[in-house]
Motif scaffolding. Structure first.
Motif, PDB file in Angstrom:
ATOM      1  N   LEU A  24       0.067  -7.813  -1.285  1.00 14.17           N
ATOM      2  CA  LEU A  24      -0.946  -7.163  -0.454  1.00 14.17           C
ATOM      3  C   LEU A  24      -1.487  -5.910  -1.137  1.00 14.17           C
ATOM      4  CD1 LEU A  24      -1.106  -6.693   3.324  1.00 14.17           C
ATOM      5  CD2 LEU A  24      -1.393  -4.697   1.865  1.00 14.17           C
ATOM      6  N   THR A  25      -0.615  -5.120  -1.714  1.00 12.42           N
ATOM      7  CA  THR A  25      -1.048  -3.895  -2.386  1.00 12.42           C
ATOM      8  C   THR A  25      -1.986  -4.223  -3.545  1.00 12.42           C
ATOM      9  OG1 THR A  25       1.000  -2.768  -1.760  1.00 12.42           O
ATOM     10  CG2 THR A  25      -0.259  -1.835  -3.589  1.00 12.42           C
ATOM     11  N   ARG A  26      -1.669  -5.266  -4.288  1.00  9.62           N
ATOM     12  CA  ARG A  26      -2.516  -5.658  -5.416  1.00  9.62           C
ATOM     13  C   ARG A  26      -3.882  -6.158  -4.943  1.00  9.62           C
ATOM     14  NH1 ARG A  26       0.930  -8.781  -7.747  1.00  9.62           N
ATOM     15  NH2 ARG A  26       0.098 -10.839  -7.271  1.00  9.62           N
ATOM     16  N   TRP A  27      -3.878  -7.004  -3.926  1.00  6.79           N
ATOM     17  CA  TRP A  27      -5.137  -7.566  -3.424  1.00  6.79           C
ATOM     18  C   TRP A  27      -5.983  -6.512  -2.701  1.00  6.79           C
ATOM     19  CZ3 TRP A  27      -7.256 -12.714  -2.567  1.00  6.79           C
ATOM     20  CH2 TRP A  27      -6.647 -13.703  -3.354  1.00  6.79           C
ATOM     21  N   ASN A  28      -5.348  -5.499  -2.161  1.00  9.55           N
ATOM     22  CA  ASN A  28      -6.083  -4.535  -1.350  1.00  9.55           C
ATOM     23  C   ASN A  28      -7.096  -3.739  -2.163  1.00  9.55           C
ATOM     24  OD1 ASN A  28      -5.902  -3.837   1.582  1.00  9.55           O
ATOM     25  ND2 ASN A  28      -5.827  -1.757   0.786  1.00  9.55           N
ATOM     26  N   SER A  29      -6.939  -3.721  -3.465  1.00  9.59           N
ATOM     27  CA  SER A  29      -7.929  -3.044  -4.300  1.00  9.59           C
ATOM     28  C   SER A  29      -9.208  -3.864  -4.428  1.00  9.59           C
ATOM     29  CB  SER A  29      -7.350  -2.785  -5.696  1.00  9.59           C
ATOM     30  OG  SER A  29      -7.040  -4.006  -6.350  1.00  9.59           O
ATOM     31  N   ARG A  30      -9.134  -5.163  -4.063  1.00  8.07           N
ATOM     32  CA  ARG A  30     -10.304  -6.042  -4.165  1.00  8.07           C
ATOM     33  C   ARG A  30     -10.933  -6.344  -2.817  1.00  8.07           C
ATOM     34  NH1 ARG A  30      -7.999 -11.109  -7.098  1.00  8.07           N
ATOM     35  NH2 ARG A  30      -5.941 -10.254  -6.631  1.00  8.07           N
ATOM     36  N   ILE A  31     -10.106  -6.527  -1.797  1.00  6.12           N
ATOM     37  CA  ILE A  31     -10.627  -6.815  -0.460  1.00  6.12           C
ATOM     38  C   ILE A  31      -9.898  -5.925   0.543  1.00  6.12           C
ATOM     39  CG2 ILE A  31     -11.268  -9.193  -1.001  1.00  6.12           C
ATOM     40  CD1 ILE A  31      -8.777 -10.146   0.444  1.00  6.12           C
ATOM     41  N   ASN A  32     -10.548  -5.657   1.638  1.00  5.81           N
ATOM     42  CA  ASN A  32     -10.007  -4.717   2.615  1.00  5.81           C
ATOM     43  C   ASN A  32      -9.034  -5.433   3.547  1.00  5.81           C
ATOM     44  OD1 ASN A  32      -9.650  -2.347   4.102  1.00  5.81           O
ATOM     45  ND2 ASN A  32     -11.283  -2.909   5.525  1.00  5.81           N
ATOM     46  N   LEU A  33      -7.743  -5.380   3.213  1.00 11.72           N
ATOM     47  CA  LEU A  33      -6.710  -5.981   4.054  1.00 11.72           C
ATOM     48  C   LEU A  33      -6.119  -4.956   5.014  1.00 11.72           C
ATOM     49  CD1 LEU A  33      -4.994  -8.033   1.224  1.00 11.72           C
ATOM     50  CD2 LEU A  33      -6.411  -8.964   3.069  1.00 11.72           C
ATOM     51  N   VAL A  34      -5.863  -3.760   4.506  1.00  8.00           N
ATOM     52  CA  VAL A  34      -5.475  -2.620   5.344  1.00  8.00           C
ATOM     53  C   VAL A  34      -6.206  -1.398   4.808  1.00  8.00           C
ATOM     54  CG1 VAL A  34      -3.186  -3.580   5.848  1.00  8.00           C
ATOM     55  CG2 VAL A  34      -3.453  -1.967   3.961  1.00  8.00           C
ATOM     56  N   SER A  35      -6.300  -0.376   5.636  1.00  5.75           N
ATOM     57  CA  SER A  35      -6.926   0.861   5.175  1.00  5.75           C
ATOM     58  C   SER A  35      -6.145   1.417   3.985  1.00  5.75           C
ATOM     59  CB  SER A  35      -6.939   1.881   6.314  1.00  5.75           C
ATOM     60  OG  SER A  35      -7.275   3.161   5.827  1.00  5.75           O
ATOM     61  N   PRO A  36      -6.827   1.861   2.922  1.00  3.75           N
ATOM     62  CA  PRO A  36      -6.115   2.419   1.767  1.00  3.75           C
ATOM     63  C   PRO A  36      -5.160   3.548   2.155  1.00  3.75           C
ATOM     64  CG  PRO A  36      -8.403   2.046   1.204  1.00  3.75           C
ATOM     65  CD  PRO A  36      -8.289   1.774   2.672  1.00  3.75           C
ATOM     66  N   ARG A  37      -5.512   4.338   3.163  1.00  4.96           N
ATOM     67  CA  ARG A  37      -4.614   5.426   3.556  1.00  4.96           C
ATOM     68  C   ARG A  37      -3.369   4.915   4.279  1.00  4.96           C
ATOM     69  NH1 ARG A  37      -9.191   6.254   6.814  1.00  4.96           N
ATOM     70  NH2 ARG A  37      -8.866   5.848   9.035  1.00  4.96           N
ATOM     71  N   ASP A  38      -3.386   3.624   4.676  1.00  6.21           N
ATOM     72  CA  ASP A  38      -2.206   3.037   5.316  1.00  6.21           C
ATOM     73  C   ASP A  38      -1.192   2.501   4.310  1.00  6.21           C
ATOM     74  OD1 ASP A  38      -3.015   3.590   7.840  1.00  6.21           O
ATOM     75  OD2 ASP A  38      -3.371   1.515   8.458  1.00  6.21           O
ATOM     76  N   LEU A  39      -1.595   2.316   3.071  1.00  6.09           N
ATOM     77  CA  LEU A  39      -0.694   1.700   2.092  1.00  6.09           C
ATOM     78  C   LEU A  39       0.634   2.437   1.950  1.00  6.09           C
ATOM     79  CD1 LEU A  39      -3.057   0.455  -0.758  1.00  6.09           C
ATOM     80  CD2 LEU A  39      -1.747  -0.922   0.873  1.00  6.09           C
ATOM     81  N   PRO A  40       0.656   3.780   1.926  1.00  2.80           N
ATOM     82  CA  PRO A  40       1.958   4.461   1.836  1.00  2.80           C
ATOM     83  C   PRO A  40       2.841   4.219   3.059  1.00  2.80           C
ATOM     84  CG  PRO A  40       0.168   5.951   1.229  1.00  2.80           C
ATOM     85  CD  PRO A  40      -0.467   4.741   1.843  1.00  2.80           C
ATOM     86  N   HIS A  41       2.242   3.775   4.167  1.00  2.00           N
ATOM     87  CA  HIS A  41       2.983   3.547   5.409  1.00  2.00           C
ATOM     88  C   HIS A  41       3.029   2.063   5.761  1.00  2.00           C
ATOM     89  CE1 HIS A  41       2.363   7.860   5.777  1.00  2.00           C
ATOM     90  NE2 HIS A  41       1.060   7.660   5.689  1.00  2.00           N
ATOM     91  N   LEU A  42       2.873   1.200   4.749  1.00  2.00           N
ATOM     92  CA  LEU A  42       2.740  -0.234   4.993  1.00  2.00           C
ATOM     93  C   LEU A  42       3.931  -0.807   5.755  1.00  2.00           C
ATOM     94  CD1 LEU A  42       1.040  -2.775   4.456  1.00  2.00           C
ATOM     95  CD2 LEU A  42       2.305  -3.056   2.314  1.00  2.00           C
ATOM     96  N   TRP A  43       5.133  -0.390   5.370  1.00  2.14           N
ATOM     97  CA  TRP A  43       6.323  -0.948   6.010  1.00  2.14           C
ATOM     98  C   TRP A  43       6.396  -0.552   7.485  1.00  2.14           C
ATOM     99  CZ3 TRP A  43      10.007  -4.408   4.476  1.00  2.14           C
ATOM    100  CH2 TRP A  43       9.936  -4.837   3.143  1.00  2.14           C
ATOM    101  N   ASP A  44       6.272   0.707   7.810  1.00  2.00           N
ATOM    102  CA  ASP A  44       6.424   1.136   9.203  1.00  2.00           C
ATOM    103  C   ASP A  44       5.206   0.822  10.058  1.00  2.00           C
ATOM    104  OD1 ASP A  44       8.986   2.050   8.975  1.00  2.00           O
ATOM    105  OD2 ASP A  44       8.431   4.124   8.607  1.00  2.00           O
ATOM    106  N   ARG A  45       4.018   0.965   9.505  1.00  4.48           N
ATOM    107  CA  ARG A  45       2.804   0.838  10.314  1.00  4.48           C
ATOM    108  C   ARG A  45       2.387  -0.609  10.523  1.00  4.48           C
ATOM    109  NH1 ARG A  45      -1.462   5.314   9.030  1.00  4.48           N
ATOM    110  NH2 ARG A  45       0.339   6.481   9.805  1.00  4.48           N
TER     111      ARG A  45
END
Length: 206
Positions: A24-45
């Motif tokens: 997901l982190t790799r793909w998120n740079s190409r398509i909007n899967l989650v907000s970029p600011r959410d990536l550091p909180h991917l596990w909890d959020r």
């Protein structure tokens, strides 16, 4: 609150979820899967929010997840349980992500890259959705996919009361509310016995 990190889960599940998170982190740079600011909180959020549904899934059932997007909650459920999960996502790029992430995480899923209203599948036991649409629309989509004894699990936020009131105008249902373990304002709605309301015809004068 319910916090999830890889070292708090069974080793196999943690590894599979970690592979999902990496993709997901790799793909998120190409398509909007989650907000970029959410990536550091991917596990909890996102992952933990979806993972809390796993304990509500009976063994061996068929499940459809609406608007699967970044895999929440449907792909997380498929990774964590033995459910036979169908992920419905109309965006072709997101559907491609879901297929790759499912393969990497060893999840048993079917990905349908179609609009929800165009999907034709055998009735399922459970329909899930997260951050997709208001409750009346979710019920419209879900009602034709559910088996007669099936139910819905929807992750909802602070407007859940308003959504239930709005839905009650057109739908009858048995409602169970569970507090979210990841969001103080969140609610898990379990909805069963879903039927469309039969409105009485308005009497007309002579």
């Amino acid at each position: 609150m319910f916090h999830v990190k890889p070292d708090t889960l069974p080793a196999d599940l943690a590894q599979r979820l970690d592979r999902f998170a990496e993709i997901l982190t790799r793909w998120n740079s190409r398509i909007n899967l989650v907000s970029p600011r959410d990536l550091p909180h991917l596990w909890d959020r996102h992952i933990a929010d979806s993972l809390q549904l796993a304990s509500l899934i009976p063994p061996g059932i068929r499940l459809a997840d609406l608007g699967s997007g970044g895999g929440f909650p449907g792909l997380i459920i498929a990774i964590a349980t033995d459910a036979d999960v169908t992920l419905i996502e109309s965006d072709q790029r997101k559907a491609a992500f879901l297929r790759e992430a499912a393969r990497a995480a060893g999840a048993r899923v079917t990905v349908l890259a179609r609009r929800i209203e165009d999907v034709d599948i055998a009735p399922v036991h459970i329909v899930t959705a997260r951050a997709l649409a208001a409750l009346p629309q979710l019920l419209e989509w879900s009602s034709r996919l559910l088996a007669p004894d099936g139910f819905c699990l929807f992750l909802k936020g602070r407007n859940v009361d308003d959504e239930l009131t709005s839905a009650a105008a057109d739908w009858h249902m048995a409602v169970s509310r569970l507090p979210s373990r990841t969001n103080a304002d969140g609610t898990i709605l379990k909805l069963g016995e879903i039927t469309r309301a039969r409105h009485s015809e308005r009497a007309t004068g002579p």
